[in-house]
Scaffold this active site. Structure first.
Site, PDB file in Angstrom:
ATOM      1  CB  CYS A 284     -49.853 -13.309 -16.673  1.00 13.02           C
ATOM      2  SG  CYS A 284     -48.370 -13.516 -17.640  1.00 13.02           S
TER       3      CYS A 284
ATOM      4  CG  ASN B 280     -51.677 -16.323 -14.270  1.00 13.01           C
ATOM      5  OD1 ASN B 280     -52.316 -16.351 -13.231  1.00 13.01           O
ATOM      6  ND2 ASN B 280     -50.368 -16.216 -14.265  1.00 13.01           N
ATOM      7  N   GLY B 281     -49.666 -18.408 -16.123  1.00 14.59           N
ATOM      8  CA  GLY B 281     -49.028 -19.660 -15.710  1.00 14.59           C
ATOM      9  C   GLY B 281     -47.868 -19.969 -16.627  1.00 14.59           C
TER      10      GLY B 281
ATOM     11  N   GLY C 164     -48.821  -7.982 -13.384  1.00 16.33           N
ATOM     12  CA  GLY C 164     -47.952  -7.838 -14.551  1.00 16.33           C
ATOM     13  C   GLY C 164     -47.966  -6.415 -15.056  1.00 16.33           C
TER      14      GLY C 164
ATOM     15  CE1 TYR D  42     -44.197  -9.171  -3.425  1.00 13.68           C
ATOM     16  CE2 TYR D  42     -44.666 -10.446  -5.396  1.00 13.68           C
ATOM     17  CZ  TYR D  42     -44.248  -9.274  -4.798  1.00 13.68           C
ATOM     18  OH  TYR D  42     -43.911  -8.204  -5.563  1.00 13.68           O
TER      19      TYR D  42
HETATM   20  P1  AMP Z   1     -34.822 -10.292  -2.019  1.00 14.65           P
HETATM   21  O1  AMP Z   1     -34.746 -11.152  -0.801  1.00 14.65           O
HETATM   22  O2  AMP Z   1     -33.907  -9.151  -2.022  1.00 14.65           O
HETATM   23  O3  AMP Z   1     -34.621 -11.125  -3.252  1.00 14.65           O
HETATM   24  O4  AMP Z   1     -36.267  -9.678  -2.139  1.00 14.65           O
HETATM   25  C1  AMP Z   1     -37.305 -10.041  -1.324  1.00 14.65           C
HETATM   26  C2  AMP Z   1     -38.414  -9.053  -1.537  1.00 14.65           C
HETATM   27  O5  AMP Z   1     -38.964  -9.211  -2.843  1.00 14.65           O
HETATM   28  C3  AMP Z   1     -39.552  -9.223  -0.556  1.00 14.65           C
HETATM   29  O6  AMP Z   1     -39.772  -7.942  -0.025  1.00 14.65           O
HETATM   30  C4  AMP Z   1     -40.740  -9.663  -1.365  1.00 14.65           C
HETATM   31  O7  AMP Z   1     -41.878  -8.895  -1.049  1.00 14.65           O
HETATM   32  C5  AMP Z   1     -40.362  -9.386  -2.803  1.00 14.65           C
HETATM   33  N1  AMP Z   1     -40.651 -10.542  -3.663  1.00 14.65           N
HETATM   34  C6  AMP Z   1     -40.662 -11.838  -3.354  1.00 14.65           C
HETATM   35  N2  AMP Z   1     -40.956 -12.583  -4.443  1.00 14.65           N
HETATM   36  C7  AMP Z   1     -41.148 -11.742  -5.449  1.00 14.65           C
HETATM   37  C8  AMP Z   1     -41.492 -11.903  -6.823  1.00 14.65           C
HETATM   38  N3  AMP Z   1     -41.707 -13.097  -7.355  1.00 14.65           N
HETATM   39  N4  AMP Z   1     -41.584 -10.786  -7.556  1.00 14.65           N
HETATM   40  C9  AMP Z   1     -41.375  -9.593  -7.027  1.00 14.65           C
HETATM   41  N5  AMP Z   1     -41.056  -9.369  -5.768  1.00 14.65           N
HETATM   42  C10 AMP Z   1     -40.940 -10.421  -4.961  1.00 14.65           C
END
Ligand code: AMP
Length: 471
Positions: free
Chosen positions: A8, A108-109, A34, A253
């Site tokens: 969020c 958020n959290g 979000g 990320y």
């Molecule tokens: P996977 O290893 O297929 O689960 O996806 C990894 C990818 O998801 C990487 O490219 C990250 O940039 C992205 N990623 C990592 N954590 C998250 C998250 N919490 N929400 C959305 N995307 C994420």
């Protein structure tokens, strides 16, 4: 690459004639935090106006709506559910009418003792509308017998464990609150306001200030309750003292690269992570490419350190809506191809180092490695600008349960085999710690080292990443 959404973002503004419009822009800037729902509540005299809905900020708010949100202060929220389901009942800010006026709260959290608190509140007659943990905060505040909102907030939060960065709007003040660990970011800024006095702005990330032209002042401190009212700005610290545990994954990320988070530029942190990755590497390769957009700063750092040419081997289509029409005939890798297109002209015959920010389940990386190879690369070396993800997050990042985290269950060699790369390397934990730099105190890196700073109250995640309580 974004495999799923999470988390969020919160916003708050005080003493500005265009508070709804600036809240809209602020939320627009933190839309990446979000995408499921958005909401704004304004303060007009002593009355609140609210609008929230499911969708992106620009889908939920039209000019007409913003004009009807009159007032000189506002709080706003963008949400993807990490707890609770995606329904309008869970959209924020959450509003309540207390005996001395309206209150709207944006959170958020993730609160780790939400269930025990809910049970206690239910036993005393509270009725919950939605399924998220934020409503618990509102109930705690509403049940307090003090007439003073600050006392209500402070006493309520004493009972709450977990992650919360909050903006709260009453009929006479804007509050900004951060949990004692400082898990999630929250920053304070100012701009010109009404009557020669400053307007105060609070947001999850500094990129929101850039868009509206606010000046960054400082972080809201872990454990701080900051508020601004007619008499000016005030601040008190909560009594609870715990070691700081800011979320390291914000840097890896989650935050935007153009934000300054926990006192460090996210872009620079990611670049340093890439440089260290290169310094720890001995692979022979021809080019370095990022997985766009998440791997770009780290790939720049890697290229600078290694001396290898930086190329855009994969082009991202930025105009993907949340739904698209799938062809009835199956096309291989359709899901990832619609977003990412590998360029044969760049990749053919090349030994490629490909950088992504994190590897969670491994399914995205596997598809990407496949695409790069199919586009003609002779070797594909996958480098991850973070350590292996081994633990689910209970503080507001949407990671799946442990059984779905590939690095929690498989060796480096079997992950390499699964993703189909010629080699695979992660950044070391020390490398990441060095990259995030020295802020006052520490980071929560539970997703990488399994060390959770709080009691987890028996929480577990189901395979979809939803938090449930196991009794
Ligand atoms: P996977 O290893 O297929 O689960 O996806 C990894 C990818 O998801 C990487 O490219 C990250 O940039 C992205 N990623 C990592 N954590 C998250 C998250 N919490 N929400 C959305 N995307 C994420």
């Amino acid at each position: 690459m974004k495999a799923w959404h999470d988390e969020c973002g919160v916003f708050g503004i005080w003493n500005h004639p265009e508070s709804a419009h600036l809240a809209y822009l602020g939320l627009y800037a933190i839309q990446h935090r979000g995408q499921e729902s958005a909401g704004i509540v304004t303060l007009d005299g002593s009355v609140h106006h609210a609008h929230k809905g499911l969708g992106l900020v620009d889908e939920v708010f039209k000019e007409e709506t913003l004009r009807s949100l009159r007032g000189t202060a506002a709080v706003g929220h963008v949400r993807y559910s990490t707890t609770g389901q995606n329904s309008l009942n869970n959209a924020q800010p959450m509003s309540a009418s207390l005996f001395n006026g309206p209150v709207a709260l944006a959170h958020n959290g993730n609160i780790v003792n939400a269930e025990p608190l809910k049970q206690d509140l239910r036993a005393r007659g509270s009725i919950f509308q939605g399924t998220n943990d934020t409503e618990v905060l509102l109930h705690l505040i509403a049940r307090h017998d003090s007439q003073d909102l600050l006392t209500c907030i402070r006493d309520s939060l004493e009972r709450v464990e977990g992650a919360y960065s909050l903006t709260i709007l009453s009929h006479k003040a804007l509050f900004a609150v951060r949990d004692p660990y400082g898990f999630r970011p929250l920053v304070l800024g100012t701009m010109d306001g009404i009557g020669g006095r400053p307007a105060y702005v609070v947001a999850s990330e500094t990129c929101a200030f850039d868009l509206i032209g606010a000046r960054f002042v400082r972080e809201i401190q872990p454990g701080e309750i900051f508020w601004v009212d007619e008499t000016g700005e005030h601040s008190v610290m909560m009594t609870r003292q715990v070691p700081r545990a800011s979320c390291i994954f914000e840097h890896v990320y989650f935050s935007r690269p153009d934000s300054v988070v926990f006192g460090e530029s996210v872009y620079e942190v990611r670049k340093r992570a890439g440089q260290t990755l290169a310094a720890q590497d001995d692979v022979e390769a021809d080019i370095v490419i990022p997985v766009p957009d998440s791997g770009v700063p780290s790939a720049i750092g890697y290229a600078q350190k290694s001396g290898l040419p930086f190329e855009l081997g994969i082009i991202r289509n930025h105009y993907i809506g949340r739904t698209f029409i799938q062809p009835s005939q199956s096309i291989r890798d359709f899901g990832v191809k619609i977003k990412l297109n590998p360029q044969s002209a760049v990749l053919r015959g090349k030994r490629v180092v490909v950088i992504d920010d994190s590897l969670v389940r491994g399914t995205t990386s596997r598809k990407i490695v496949n695409l790069i190879r199919a586009a003609g690369a002779s070797e594909v070396h996958l480098r991850i600008a973070a350590p292996p993800t081994i633990g689910p997050c209970y503080y507001g990042v949407d990671t799946p349960e442990k059984s779905q985290l590939i690095a929690a269950n498989q060796s480096l060699e079997s992950i390499r085999e699964f993703v189909g790369a010629d080699s695979l390397r992660y950044l070391s934990m020390e490398g990441l710690r060095a990259a995030v730099g020295g802020q006052n105190g520490g980071f929560c890196a539970a997703c990488f080292d399994g060390k959770y700073p709080t009691n987890l109250f028996g929480l577990e995640k189901d395979p979809h990443g939803n938090v449930r309580e196991v009794v």
